[in-house]
Scaffold this motif. Structure first.
Motif, PDB file in Angstrom:
ATOM      1  N   ILE A  55       0.846  -1.219   0.223  1.00  0.00           N
ATOM      2  CA  ILE A  55      -0.005   0.099   0.107  1.00  0.00           C
ATOM      3  C   ILE A  55       0.909   1.284   0.071  1.00  0.00           C
ATOM      4  CG2 ILE A  55      -1.627   1.411   1.253  1.00  0.00           C
ATOM      5  CD1 ILE A  55      -3.218  -0.953  -0.101  1.00  0.00           C
ATOM      6  N   LEU A  56       1.976   1.208   0.728  1.00  0.00           N
ATOM      7  CA  LEU A  56       2.779   2.493   0.999  1.00  0.00           C
ATOM      8  C   LEU A  56       3.495   3.019  -0.412  1.00  0.00           C
ATOM      9  CD1 LEU A  56       4.362   2.268   4.353  1.00  0.00           C
ATOM     10  CD2 LEU A  56       2.625   3.628   3.588  1.00  0.00           C
ATOM     11  N   PHE A  57       3.903   1.729  -1.060  1.00  0.00           N
ATOM     12  CA  PHE A  57       4.423   2.004  -2.420  1.00  0.00           C
ATOM     13  C   PHE A  57       3.292   2.528  -3.485  1.00  0.00           C
ATOM     14  CE2 PHE A  57       5.702   0.489  -6.547  1.00  0.00           C
ATOM     15  CZ  PHE A  57       6.638   0.983  -6.892  1.00  0.00           C
ATOM     16  N   ASN A  58       2.118   2.061  -3.237  1.00  0.00           N
ATOM     17  CA  ASN A  58       0.971   2.724  -4.168  1.00  0.00           C
ATOM     18  C   ASN A  58       0.933   4.108  -3.818  1.00  0.00           C
ATOM     19  OD1 ASN A  58      -1.121   2.717  -5.801  1.00  0.00           O
ATOM     20  ND2 ASN A  58      -1.930   0.746  -5.165  1.00  0.00           N
ATOM     21  N   ILE A  59       0.868   4.387  -2.641  1.00  0.00           N
ATOM     22  CA  ILE A  59       0.458   5.879  -2.277  1.00  0.00           C
ATOM     23  C   ILE A  59       1.668   6.608  -2.674  1.00  0.00           C
ATOM     24  CG2 ILE A  59       0.339   7.264  -0.286  1.00  0.00           C
ATOM     25  CD1 ILE A  59      -1.247   5.088   1.204  1.00  0.00           C
ATOM     26  N   ASN A  60       2.823   6.160  -2.589  1.00  0.00           N
ATOM     27  CA  ASN A  60       3.921   7.126  -2.771  1.00  0.00           C
ATOM     28  C   ASN A  60       3.993   7.219  -4.231  1.00  0.00           C
ATOM     29  OD1 ASN A  60       4.853   7.325  -0.174  1.00  0.00           O
ATOM     30  ND2 ASN A  60       6.108   5.579  -0.235  1.00  0.00           N
ATOM     31  N   SER A  61       3.668   6.214  -5.206  1.00  0.00           N
ATOM     32  CA  SER A  61       3.673   6.196  -6.534  1.00  0.00           C
ATOM     33  C   SER A  61       2.782   7.329  -7.102  1.00  0.00           C
ATOM     34  CB  SER A  61       3.345   4.897  -7.212  1.00  0.00           C
ATOM     35  OG  SER A  61       4.114   4.018  -6.877  1.00  0.00           O
ATOM     36  N   ILE A  62       1.758   7.652  -6.285  1.00  0.00           N
ATOM     37  CA  ILE A  62       0.530   8.650  -6.581  1.00  0.00           C
ATOM     38  C   ILE A  62       1.384  10.107  -6.431  1.00  0.00           C
ATOM     39  CG2 ILE A  62      -1.482   9.675  -6.373  1.00  0.00           C
ATOM     40  CD1 ILE A  62      -1.517   6.844  -7.604  1.00  0.00           C
ATOM     41  N   GLY A  63       2.153   9.889  -5.235  1.00  0.00           N
ATOM     42  CA  GLY A  63       2.796  11.162  -4.716  1.00  0.00           C
ATOM     43  C   GLY A  63       3.715  11.764  -5.498  1.00  0.00           C
ATOM     44  N   ILE A  64       4.574  10.880  -6.431  1.00  0.00           N
ATOM     45  CA  ILE A  64       5.615  11.473  -7.243  1.00  0.00           C
ATOM     46  C   ILE A  64       5.015  11.580  -8.771  1.00  0.00           C
ATOM     47  CG2 ILE A  64       7.460  10.196  -5.854  1.00  0.00           C
ATOM     48  CD1 ILE A  64       7.377   8.027  -7.688  1.00  0.00           C
ATOM     49  N   GLY A  65       3.589  11.372  -8.907  1.00  0.00           N
ATOM     50  CA  GLY A  65       3.082  11.832 -10.218  1.00  0.00           C
ATOM     51  C   GLY A  65       2.969  10.579 -11.206  1.00  0.00           C
ATOM     52  N   LEU A  66       3.320   9.392 -10.736  1.00  0.00           N
ATOM     53  CA  LEU A  66       3.201   8.263 -11.677  1.00  0.00           C
ATOM     54  C   LEU A  66       1.890   7.915 -12.312  1.00  0.00           C
ATOM     55  CD1 LEU A  66       5.729   5.449 -10.088  1.00  0.00           C
ATOM     56  CD2 LEU A  66       6.144   7.401 -11.904  1.00  0.00           C
ATOM     57  N   GLY A  67       0.607   8.032 -11.555  1.00  0.00           N
ATOM     58  CA  GLY A  67      -0.732   7.957 -12.066  1.00  0.00           C
ATOM     59  C   GLY A  67      -1.544   8.284 -10.977  1.00  0.00           C
ATOM     60  N   CYS A  68      -2.773   7.648 -11.129  1.00  0.00           N
ATOM     61  CA  CYS A  68      -3.882   7.569 -10.040  1.00  0.00           C
ATOM     62  C   CYS A  68      -4.070   6.254  -9.775  1.00  0.00           C
ATOM     63  CB  CYS A  68      -5.324   8.060 -10.974  1.00  0.00           C
ATOM     64  SG  CYS A  68      -4.881   9.694 -11.637  1.00  0.00           S
ATOM     65  N   THR A  69      -4.884   6.055  -8.837  1.00  0.00           N
ATOM     66  CA  THR A  69      -5.256   4.815  -8.078  1.00  0.00           C
ATOM     67  C   THR A  69      -6.588   4.624  -7.237  1.00  0.00           C
ATOM     68  OG1 THR A  69      -4.202   2.853  -6.616  1.00  0.00           O
ATOM     69  CG2 THR A  69      -4.146   4.975  -5.656  1.00  0.00           C
TER      70      THR A  69
END
Length: 302
Positions: A226-240
């Motif tokens: 989950i944390l990697f998922n959230i961080n991926s949004i934070g760095i602008g990789l996409g939505c979730t």
């Protein structure tokens, strides 16, 4: 031959008197005499010489007495060790869980459980649904918190909570301007999705939602946690799309927006062996029932 025969023989051999031995064993003398005769028949040799005036051990009886004492001592040790293991298990609670339980369940249960049972040792293991169920069936877990209802002849599963999913996107994403995002706008956008291996239920809930709304997501990343998922949004990789419990974990550069259609819900279940009547499991379920109003029927609560 049974252990009681050995106990009877040892008492007679120590007292060398059937009347005294019978009193010590709280049994009738004729019954005791018959038990010794039965033992001698089983062994195949005479263990005691009996006359009206005295009782004596034969040579065979003396050897048998020594070994009988060792056998009983070993049997008593086996009983004591089994009871120690049982007592240790009563004071140990092994719980498997998916992340939501860590935030939505444990803070409301474990502090009270520890106060009421200070000697109780609690082991928490963060595992996916399938791994939890494998260990529960094997007996290596006492309780599991999963997204699946595993009711069977062996396993009891109880619904605990229902949790909404939420749509999260970077703060500067074009869709962030909407107060309520049209579901069709998700078509083709970059999307991070939890991996099927770690979050099977959530993974397929998102794909099923997209399919039901004729949306084709452009999946650019499968997140193992989950944390990697959230961080991926934070760095602008996409939505979730993630469960609502993660709201406190979101970053300042992310936003949550509702869609113009309702997102799915995910259920959480507690599961345990139906024949597990341990003190620790019973007390945990009592607290869980009290806090979350579960309909759990346990023999100890009847």
């Amino acid at each position: 031959m049974e252990l009681r025969h050995l106990r009877y023989f040892i008492t007679v051999a120590e007292e060398l008197n059937f009347s005294k031995a019978a009193l010590k064993l709280y049994t009738a003398q004729p019954s005791l005499s018959q038990q010794i005769k039965d033992l001698e028949e089983d062994v195949g040799v005479k263990l005691l010489n009996r006359t009206k005036r005295k009782v004596e051990l034969t040579e065979e009886g003396a050897v048998f007495l020594e070994q009988a004492r060792l056998t009983l001592a070993q049997a008593d040790k086996a009983v004591a060790m089994a009871r120690q293991v049982s007592q240790a298990k009563q004071q140990m609670l092994r719980i498997g869980f998916v992340p939501v339980a860590e935030m939505k369940i444990f803070p409301y249960i474990l502090p009270n459980l520890r106060v009421q049972n200070p000697d109780l040792k609690i082991e928490l293991l963060s595992l996916n649904n399938n791994e939890q169920m494998r260990l529960l069936k094997k007996g290596d877990l006492d309780l599991t918190f999963t997204r699946h209802n595993f009711n069977s002849d062996e396993i009891e599963s109880q619904f605990v909570i229902r949790e909404p999913l939420i749509f999260i996107l970077p703060k500067d994403h074009p869709l962030a301007k909407y107060e309520r995002i049209p579901v069709k706008a998700l078509n083709g956008i970059d999307f991070i999705i939890p991996s099927a291996e770690q979050s099977h239920t959530l993974h397929h809930a998102i794909l099923d939602f997209a399919k039901a709304n004729n949306v084709e997501l452009n999946i650019v990343q499968k997140a193992d946690n989950i944390l990697f998922n959230i961080n991926s949004i934070g760095i602008g990789l996409g939505c979730t799309i993630l469960p609502g419990y993660i709201v406190p974990l979101t970053m300042d550069n992310t936003v949550i927006r509702p869609l113009d259609v309702e997102l799915p819900y995910l259920d959480l279940y507690v599961s345990y062996h139906k024949n597990n009547k341990s003190y620790a499991v019973t007390k945990f379920l009592e607290l869980l029932t009290r806090v979350f109003y579960l309909d759990i029927n346990r023999d100890e609560q009847d």
